[in-house]
Design a protein around this motif. Structure first.
Motif, PDB file in Angstrom:
ATOM      1  N   PRO A 282       0.826  -1.212   0.000  1.00  0.00           N
ATOM      2  CA  PRO A 282       0.000   0.000   0.000  1.00  0.00           C
ATOM      3  C   PRO A 282       0.865   1.269   0.000  1.00  0.00           C
ATOM      4  N   GLU A 283       0.331   2.314  -0.556  1.00  0.00           N
ATOM      5  CA  GLU A 283       1.006   3.608  -0.473  1.00  0.00           C
ATOM      6  C   GLU A 283       1.128   4.003   0.997  1.00  0.00           C
ATOM      7  N   TRP A 284       2.073   4.895   1.301  1.00  0.00           N
ATOM      8  CA  TRP A 284       2.385   5.227   2.689  1.00  0.00           C
ATOM      9  C   TRP A 284       1.172   5.606   3.545  1.00  0.00           C
ATOM     10  N   PRO A 285       0.311   6.499   3.134  1.00  0.00           N
ATOM     11  CA  PRO A 285      -0.805   6.859   4.024  1.00  0.00           C
ATOM     12  C   PRO A 285      -1.683   5.649   4.376  1.00  0.00           C
ATOM     13  N   GLU A 286      -1.975   4.815   3.379  1.00  0.00           N
ATOM     14  CA  GLU A 286      -2.803   3.630   3.643  1.00  0.00           C
ATOM     15  C   GLU A 286      -2.043   2.595   4.465  1.00  0.00           C
ATOM     16  N   PHE A 287      -0.755   2.469   4.208  1.00  0.00           N
ATOM     17  CA  PHE A 287       0.061   1.534   4.968  1.00  0.00           C
ATOM     18  C   PHE A 287       0.069   1.914   6.450  1.00  0.00           C
ATOM     19  N   LEU A 288       0.316   3.193   6.723  1.00  0.00           N
ATOM     20  CA  LEU A 288       0.350   3.655   8.114  1.00  0.00           C
ATOM     21  C   LEU A 288      -1.020   3.534   8.772  1.00  0.00           C
ATOM     22  N   ARG A 289      -2.070   3.768   8.007  1.00  0.00           N
ATOM     23  CA  ARG A 289      -3.426   3.587   8.538  1.00  0.00           C
ATOM     24  C   ARG A 289      -3.625   2.131   8.970  1.00  0.00           C
ATOM     25  N   GLY A 290      -3.127   1.191   8.149  1.00  0.00           N
ATOM     26  CA  GLY A 290      -3.215  -0.224   8.502  1.00  0.00           C
ATOM     27  C   GLY A 290      -2.412  -0.548   9.747  1.00  0.00           C
ATOM     28  N   CYS A 291      -1.225   0.053   9.892  1.00  0.00           N
ATOM     29  CA  CYS A 291      -0.406  -0.157  11.095  1.00  0.00           C
ATOM     30  C   CYS A 291      -1.157   0.317  12.344  1.00  0.00           C
ATOM     31  N   ILE A 292      -1.786   1.475  12.226  1.00  0.00           N
ATOM     32  CA  ILE A 292      -2.540   2.022  13.360  1.00  0.00           C
ATOM     33  C   ILE A 292      -3.716   1.110  13.692  1.00  0.00           C
ATOM     34  N   GLU A 293      -4.426   0.640  12.689  1.00  0.00           N
ATOM     35  CA  GLU A 293      -5.554  -0.278  12.923  1.00  0.00           C
ATOM     36  C   GLU A 293      -5.077  -1.561  13.599  1.00  0.00           C
ATOM     37  N   TYR A 294      -3.948  -2.088  13.123  1.00  0.00           N
ATOM     38  CA  TYR A 294      -3.399  -3.313  13.715  1.00  0.00           C
ATOM     39  C   TYR A 294      -3.055  -3.077  15.181  1.00  0.00           C
ATOM     40  N   ARG A 295      -2.395  -1.958  15.462  1.00  0.00           N
ATOM     41  CA  ARG A 295      -2.005  -1.649  16.839  1.00  0.00           C
ATOM     42  C   ARG A 295      -3.248  -1.460  17.717  1.00  0.00           C
ATOM     43  N   GLN A 296      -4.285  -0.818  17.196  1.00  0.00           N
ATOM     44  CA  GLN A 296      -5.528  -0.660  17.946  1.00  0.00           C
ATOM     45  C   GLN A 296      -6.183  -2.017  18.207  1.00  0.00           C
ATOM     46  N   SER A 297      -6.099  -2.922  17.241  1.00  0.00           N
ATOM     47  CA  SER A 297      -6.690  -4.250  17.439  1.00  0.00           C
ATOM     48  C   SER A 297      -5.980  -4.998  18.562  1.00  0.00           C
ATOM     49  N   LEU A 298      -4.669  -4.746  18.734  1.00  0.00           N
ATOM     50  CA  LEU A 298      -3.958  -5.377  19.855  1.00  0.00           C
ATOM     51  C   LEU A 298      -4.487  -4.861  21.189  1.00  0.00           C
ATOM     52  N   ASP A 299      -4.817  -3.577  21.262  1.00  0.00           N
ATOM     53  CA  ASP A 299      -5.415  -3.030  22.485  1.00  0.00           C
ATOM     54  C   ASP A 299      -6.731  -3.723  22.806  1.00  0.00           C
ATOM     55  N   GLU A 300      -7.503  -4.024  21.775  1.00  0.00           N
ATOM     56  CA  GLU A 300      -8.803  -4.679  21.978  1.00  0.00           C
ATOM     57  C   GLU A 300      -8.654  -6.169  22.290  1.00  0.00           C
ATOM     58  N   GLN A 301      -7.754  -6.846  21.570  1.00  0.00           N
ATOM     59  CA  GLN A 301      -7.634  -8.292  21.694  1.00  0.00           C
ATOM     60  C   GLN A 301      -6.775  -8.731  22.875  1.00  0.00           C
ATOM     61  N   VAL A 302      -5.752  -7.979  23.207  1.00  0.00           N
ATOM     62  CA  VAL A 302      -4.862  -8.326  24.327  1.00  0.00           C
ATOM     63  C   VAL A 302      -4.552  -7.089  25.168  1.00  0.00           C
ATOM     64  N   PRO A 303      -5.583  -6.528  25.804  1.00  0.00           N
ATOM     65  CA  PRO A 303      -5.358  -5.295  26.565  1.00  0.00           C
ATOM     66  C   PRO A 303      -4.398  -5.482  27.736  1.00  0.00           C
ATOM     67  N   GLN A 304      -4.212  -6.721  28.196  1.00  0.00           N
ATOM     68  CA  GLN A 304      -3.327  -6.988  29.328  1.00  0.00           C
ATOM     69  C   GLN A 304      -1.864  -7.162  28.907  1.00  0.00           C
ATOM     70  N   ALA A 305      -1.578  -7.128  27.608  1.00  0.00           N
ATOM     71  CA  ALA A 305      -0.202  -7.319  27.139  1.00  0.00           C
ATOM     72  C   ALA A 305       0.699  -6.205  27.656  1.00  0.00           C
ATOM     73  N   PRO A 306       1.917  -6.546  28.041  1.00  0.00           N
ATOM     74  CA  PRO A 306       2.850  -5.500  28.489  1.00  0.00           C
ATOM     75  C   PRO A 306       3.132  -4.513  27.363  1.00  0.00           C
ATOM     76  N   ARG A 307       3.445  -3.301  27.722  1.00  0.00           N
ATOM     77  CA  ARG A 307       3.755  -2.246  26.751  1.00  0.00           C
ATOM     78  C   ARG A 307       5.247  -1.930  26.792  1.00  0.00           C
ATOM     79  N   SER A 308       5.760  -1.425  25.690  1.00  0.00           N
ATOM     80  CA  SER A 308       7.170  -1.061  25.602  1.00  0.00           C
ATOM     81  C   SER A 308       7.294   0.260  24.865  1.00  0.00           C
TER      82      SER A 308
END
Length: 89
Positions: free
Chosen positions: A57-83
């Motif tokens: 994907p072009e950069w804006p869409e790629f970064l949007r996907g990265c943000i969505e993926y990271r948000q999904s981790l908050d929803e799916q594994v909210p107890q995961a340690p952060r770094s």
């Protein structure tokens, strides 16, 4: 596509399963910045030897996907340690 399996001995099948399980575990155990990488080594374990080029994907869409993926981790594994470890090559 998987005709090679019918030609394998029981021992060869067990070795294949162990190899695939190890690769899946390595992929599963990725953490931190390693979550974001292209993993051709995993796909290289398949018997068909192709090296398809991914559609990138072009950069804006790629970064949007990265943000969505990271948000999904908050929803799916909210107890995961952060770094806040910075990315290093």
């Amino acid at each position: 596509m998987d005709e090679d399996l019918t030609e394998m001995t029981r021992e060869e099948l067990l070795n294949e399963v162990k190899k695939l399980r190890q690769a899946i575990r390595e992929h599963r155990d990725c953490s931190g910045h390693d979550l974001c990488w292209h993993h051709p080594a995993l796909w290289g374990l398949l018997p068909e030897k192709t090296d398809p080029l991914p559609v990138v994907p072009e950069w804006p869409e790629f970064l949007r996907g990265c943000i969505e993926y990271r948000q999904s981790l908050d929803e799916q594994v909210p107890q995961a340690p952060r770094s806040d470890e910075p990315y290093e090559e």
